[in-house]
Design an enzyme around this catalytic site. Structure first.
Site, PDB file in Angstrom:
ATOM      1  N   TRP A  50      -4.234   0.452  13.253  1.00  0.00           N
ATOM      2  CA  TRP A  50      -3.498  -0.684  13.491  1.00  0.00           C
ATOM      3  C   TRP A  50      -3.896  -0.944  15.166  1.00  0.00           C
ATOM      4  O   TRP A  50      -4.504  -2.904  14.812  1.00  0.00           O
ATOM      5  CB  TRP A  50      -2.154   0.312  14.379  1.00  0.00           C
ATOM      6  CG  TRP A  50      -1.351  -1.346  14.664  1.00  0.00           C
ATOM      7  CD1 TRP A  50      -1.308  -2.676  14.131  1.00  0.00           C
ATOM      8  CD2 TRP A  50      -0.034  -1.458  16.029  1.00  0.00           C
ATOM      9  NE1 TRP A  50      -0.754  -3.743  15.038  1.00  0.00           N
ATOM     10  CE2 TRP A  50       0.581  -2.731  15.897  1.00  0.00           C
ATOM     11  CE3 TRP A  50       0.400  -0.421  15.874  1.00  0.00           C
ATOM     12  CZ2 TRP A  50       1.512  -3.005  16.740  1.00  0.00           C
ATOM     13  CZ3 TRP A  50       1.906  -0.903  17.371  1.00  0.00           C
ATOM     14  CH2 TRP A  50       1.600  -1.897  17.395  1.00  0.00           C
ATOM     15  N   ASP A  80      -4.593   5.934   8.353  1.00  0.00           N
ATOM     16  CA  ASP A  80      -3.521   5.380   8.411  1.00  0.00           C
ATOM     17  C   ASP A  80      -3.609   3.439   8.457  1.00  0.00           C
ATOM     18  O   ASP A  80      -4.345   3.169   9.814  1.00  0.00           O
ATOM     19  CB  ASP A  80      -2.365   5.883   9.117  1.00  0.00           C
ATOM     20  CG  ASP A  80      -1.101   4.770   8.813  1.00  0.00           C
ATOM     21  OD1 ASP A  80      -0.191   5.055   7.753  1.00  0.00           O
ATOM     22  OD2 ASP A  80      -0.588   3.700   9.682  1.00  0.00           O
ATOM     23  N   TYR A  85      -1.806  -5.358   9.308  1.00  0.00           N
ATOM     24  CA  TYR A  85      -2.757  -5.256  10.543  1.00  0.00           C
ATOM     25  C   TYR A  85      -3.586  -6.290  10.710  1.00  0.00           C
ATOM     26  O   TYR A  85      -4.855  -5.969   9.642  1.00  0.00           O
ATOM     27  CB  TYR A  85      -3.220  -3.440  10.468  1.00  0.00           C
ATOM     28  CG  TYR A  85      -2.358  -2.636  10.557  1.00  0.00           C
ATOM     29  CD1 TYR A  85      -1.430  -3.162  11.213  1.00  0.00           C
ATOM     30  CD2 TYR A  85      -2.470  -1.582  10.352  1.00  0.00           C
ATOM     31  CE1 TYR A  85       0.397  -1.808  11.028  1.00  0.00           C
ATOM     32  CE2 TYR A  85      -1.707  -0.251  11.240  1.00  0.00           C
ATOM     33  CZ  TYR A  85       0.072  -0.718  11.755  1.00  0.00           C
ATOM     34  OH  TYR A  85       1.089   0.074  11.556  1.00  0.00           O
ATOM     35  N   HIS A 150       6.991  -0.043   5.154  1.00  0.00           N
ATOM     36  CA  HIS A 150       6.761   0.161   6.172  1.00  0.00           C
ATOM     37  C   HIS A 150       7.831  -0.351   6.957  1.00  0.00           C
ATOM     38  O   HIS A 150       8.505  -1.333   7.739  1.00  0.00           O
ATOM     39  CB  HIS A 150       5.290  -1.236   6.750  1.00  0.00           C
ATOM     40  CG  HIS A 150       5.133  -0.983   7.726  1.00  0.00           C
ATOM     41  ND1 HIS A 150       3.747  -2.409   7.737  1.00  0.00           N
ATOM     42  CD2 HIS A 150       5.008  -0.273   9.374  1.00  0.00           C
ATOM     43  CE1 HIS A 150       3.918  -2.338   9.043  1.00  0.00           C
ATOM     44  NE2 HIS A 150       4.492  -1.081   9.984  1.00  0.00           N
ATOM     45  N   SER A 181       7.419   4.731   6.150  1.00  0.00           N
ATOM     46  CA  SER A 181       6.580   5.198   7.899  1.00  0.00           C
ATOM     47  C   SER A 181       8.465   3.677   8.153  1.00  0.00           C
ATOM     48  O   SER A 181       9.050   3.353   7.427  1.00  0.00           O
ATOM     49  CB  SER A 181       6.416   3.697   7.701  1.00  0.00           C
ATOM     50  OG  SER A 181       5.911   4.359   9.440  1.00  0.00           O
TER      51      SER A 181
HETATM   52  N1  LIG Z   1       5.314   0.764  11.813  1.00  0.00           N
HETATM   53  C1  LIG Z   1       4.518   1.152  11.489  1.00  0.00           C
HETATM   54  O1  LIG Z   1       4.781   2.362  10.486  1.00  0.00           O
HETATM   55  C2  LIG Z   1       3.518   1.586  12.892  1.00  0.00           C
HETATM   56  C3  LIG Z   1       3.622   1.459  13.918  1.00  0.00           C
HETATM   57  C4  LIG Z   1       2.913   1.731  15.102  1.00  0.00           C
HETATM   58  C5  LIG Z   1       1.965   3.027  14.756  1.00  0.00           C
HETATM   59  N2  LIG Z   1       1.458   2.785  13.311  1.00  0.00           N
HETATM   60  C6  LIG Z   1      -0.101   3.953  13.035  1.00  0.00           C
HETATM   61  O2  LIG Z   1       0.423   4.259  14.237  1.00  0.00           O
HETATM   62  C7  LIG Z   1      -0.926   4.461  14.482  1.00  0.00           C
HETATM   63  C8  LIG Z   1      -1.906   5.463  15.847  1.00  0.00           C
HETATM   64  O3  LIG Z   1      -0.101   4.555  16.420  1.00  0.00           O
HETATM   65  P1  LIG Z   1      -0.566   3.691  18.344  1.00  0.00           P
HETATM   66  O4  LIG Z   1      -2.137   2.908  17.464  1.00  0.00           O
HETATM   67  O5  LIG Z   1       0.191   2.590  18.038  1.00  0.00           O
HETATM   68  O6  LIG Z   1      -0.185   3.996  19.262  1.00  0.00           O
HETATM   69  P2  LIG Z   1      -1.284   5.743  19.817  1.00  0.00           P
HETATM   70  O7  LIG Z   1      -2.190   6.109  18.681  1.00  0.00           O
HETATM   71  O8  LIG Z   1      -0.371   6.461  20.961  1.00  0.00           O
HETATM   72  O9  LIG Z   1      -2.484   4.708  20.689  1.00  0.00           O
HETATM   73  C9  LIG Z   1      -3.892   4.516  20.586  1.00  0.00           C
HETATM   74  C10 LIG Z   1      -4.055   3.411  21.489  1.00  0.00           C
HETATM   75  O10 LIG Z   1      -4.269   4.021  23.225  1.00  0.00           O
HETATM   76  C11 LIG Z   1      -5.478   3.730  23.186  1.00  0.00           C
HETATM   77  N3  LIG Z   1      -6.356   5.024  23.705  1.00  0.00           N
HETATM   78  C12 LIG Z   1      -6.791   6.272  21.817  1.00  0.00           C
HETATM   79  N4  LIG Z   1      -7.247   7.154  22.778  1.00  0.00           N
HETATM   80  C13 LIG Z   1      -7.071   7.445  23.926  1.00  0.00           C
HETATM   81  C14 LIG Z   1      -8.007   8.196  24.411  1.00  0.00           C
HETATM   82  N5  LIG Z   1      -8.448   8.974  24.344  1.00  0.00           N
HETATM   83  N6  LIG Z   1      -8.896   7.560  25.993  1.00  0.00           N
HETATM   84  C15 LIG Z   1      -8.035   6.770  26.108  1.00  0.00           C
HETATM   85  N7  LIG Z   1      -6.889   5.759  25.908  1.00  0.00           N
HETATM   86  C16 LIG Z   1      -6.897   6.268  24.192  1.00  0.00           C
HETATM   87  C17 LIG Z   1      -6.594   3.311  23.196  1.00  0.00           C
HETATM   88  O11 LIG Z   1      -6.254   1.967  23.212  1.00  0.00           O
HETATM   89  P3  LIG Z   1      -6.662   0.910  24.842  1.00  0.00           P
HETATM   90  O12 LIG Z   1      -8.018   1.546  24.890  1.00  0.00           O
HETATM   91  O13 LIG Z   1      -6.731  -0.352  24.875  1.00  0.00           O
HETATM   92  O14 LIG Z   1      -5.488   1.674  25.683  1.00  0.00           O
HETATM   93  C18 LIG Z   1      -5.982   3.005  21.200  1.00  0.00           C
HETATM   94  O15 LIG Z   1      -5.888   1.791  20.599  1.00  0.00           O
HETATM   95  C19 LIG Z   1      -1.365   2.732  14.596  1.00  0.00           C
HETATM   96  O16 LIG Z   1      -2.565   2.911  14.539  1.00  0.00           O
HETATM   97  C20 LIG Z   1      -0.805   2.930  12.856  1.00  0.00           C
HETATM   98  O17 LIG Z   1      -2.036   3.590  11.731  1.00  0.00           O
HETATM   99  C21 LIG Z   1       2.234   2.394  12.559  1.00  0.00           C
END
Ligand SMILES: NC(=O)c1ccc[n+]([C@@H]2O[C@H](COP(=O)([O-])OP(=O)(O)OC[C@H]3O[C@@H](n4cnc5c(N)ncnc54)[C@H](OP(=O)(O)O)[C@@H]3O)[C@@H](O)[C@H]2O)c1
Length: 356
Positions: A50, A80, A85, A150, A181
């Site tokens: 995303w 994913d 996105y 979605h 999802s």
């Molecule tokens: N409705 C749906 O279906 C839906 C909704 C939400 C998510 N998703 C899917 O789930 C995936 C994961 O969720 P998410 O991206 O929302 O949240 P997440 O994985 O909880 O957080 C990702 C963010 O955390 C930071 N990060 C990642 N690894 C890190 C590390 N090792 N150290 C420090 N910061 C780190 C980065 O942002 P910064 O560097 O900017 O802080 C990154 O963009 C999405 O990419 C998407 O594919 C689906």
């Protein structure tokens, strides 16, 4: 809370399909798990695409592509994404990755959020066909590996005809498998009544534990894969944020804290930022020496055998490497698990448990 204390040898790579075997042998640190009844084995730390598409502040495609390469280099074989996105930008980056690399990997995308309004009657054959054709074009593919609805309105789970349409798409060869999802546990439980749903993507992390109560047991019983999304609570569980952290105007951690644009649970898992930061300080005390908080948070998710994979997002190669290393960590100690449980029960549960 049912926890999986240690991943035993049966979780080592053994039945890995030939097509992806090179990845498995090249990356002994990454472990792979079965995804539903698909016959696929996917990396337990996979990749959420995303942030590289949009809604997370400024991103540049060169760095995003380097991040995707770093994921493949570390043994990730499942990505994913969604058609929305960055309006297809994320899907197109994955198509580029496919062109630049020889390894086989799986791409899961999503459909439904292009509807101008989220109404269940929008989930019809005409609209879904148009969305899927567009994704196929973006992905430069003839078939979508895994198509997920979605986060549709709850009523969609009471419309078997929608799942019939997905069956038809599979017969036509537009998609190999499909899943959903969801926002809520109740939707997940209803969705897996449809026999061809192979996967459920749901928010599951240290700040969102309700899926483990009943849903995980039911999903395991039906052999449905679970994709744990938002595993780092939008980065909060990386421990790198503070009260001074600033988020760009076009970052949902700025514009969606109260659900202004979409479900508020998608931002920081629905936990208010100040409480989240304060609990993170307590969590840091439980992290074993040598591990980062992000790895600790991901490792906690992997303690649950019902989970197929966590799909952390990342914008930079260093983040992806940090996250991937969680697969190599030993299981968490009983003290750590109890500490997490205590913090969840006392500080987080009232904020999230009744809502999702
Ligand atoms: N409705 C749906 O279906 C839906 C909704 C939400 C998510 N998703 C899917 O789930 C995936 C994961 O969720 P998410 O991206 O929302 O949240 P997440 O994985 O909880 O957080 C990702 C963010 O955390 C930071 N990060 C990642 N690894 C890190 C590390 N090792 N150290 C420090 N910061 C780190 C980065 O942002 P910064 O560097 O900017 O802080 C990154 O963009 C999405 O990419 C998407 O594919 C689906």
């Amino acid at each position: 809370m049912k926890c999986f204390w240690r991943l035993g040898p049966k979780f080592a790579i053994n039945l890995f399909p030939l097509a992806v075997a090179p990845l498995a042998s090249k990356f002994p640190g990454m472990k792979y798990r079965a995804l539903g009844r698909t016959g696929w084995r996917v990396s337990e730390i996979s990749f959420g695409a995303w942030a590289i598409g949009g809604a997370w502040g400024k991103v540049n495609d060169q760095e995003s592509l380097a991040t995707l390469h770093a994921a493949l280099d570390g043994g990730v074989n499942f990505f994913d994404t969604a058609d929305v996105y960055g309006d297809g930008r994320s899907e197109r980056l994955l198509a580029k990755l496919k062109k630049e690399r020889k390894e086989k990997f799986y791409i899961a995308t999503k459909a439904g959020r292009r509807l101008p309004q989220q109404t269940s009657d929008g989930y019809n054959r005409k609209n879904l066909t148009a969305f899927i054709n567009r994704s196929l074009k973006n992905l430069n593919a003839e078939t979508i590996d895994l198509l997920q609805l979605h986060c549709p309105p709850t009523e969609v789970y009471y419309q078997p005809e929608v799942f019939g349409i997905l069956d038809d798409f599979a017969t036509e060869g537009k998609l190999r498998h499909y899943g959903v999802s969801v926002e809520r546990v109740e939707e997940a439980l209803k969705a897996i009544e449809f026999p061809n749903v192979q996967s459920v993507q749901i928010i599951f992390n240290i700040f969102r534990q309700r899926p483990a109560e009943l849903f995980f047991k039911e999903a395991e019983r039906r052999k449905v894969g679970i994709l744990a999304r938002v595993p780092l609570a939008s980065g909060l569980l990386s421990g790198r944020m503070s009260h001074a952290s600033k988020f760009a105007k076009d970052d949902h951690r700025n514009f969606n804290r109260h659900g202004e644009a979409f479900d508020r649970g998608e931002t920081f898992s629905g936990v208010d930022f100040a409480t989240g930061l304060s609990v993170v300080e307590e969590l840091k005390k439980l992290v074993p020496a040598g591990a980062s908080l992000a790895q600790f948070a991901l490792r906690w998710i992997l303690e649950f055998p019902a989970v197929t994979c966590a799909i952390p997002g990342a914008k930079r190669p260093a983040q992806v490497r940090d996250n991937i290393a969680a697969s190599e960590l030993p299981g968490l100690s009983k003290d750590s698990l109890r500490g997490i449980e205590r913090l969840y029960e006392t500080r987080i549960k009232p904020l999230v448990h009744p809502y999702w």
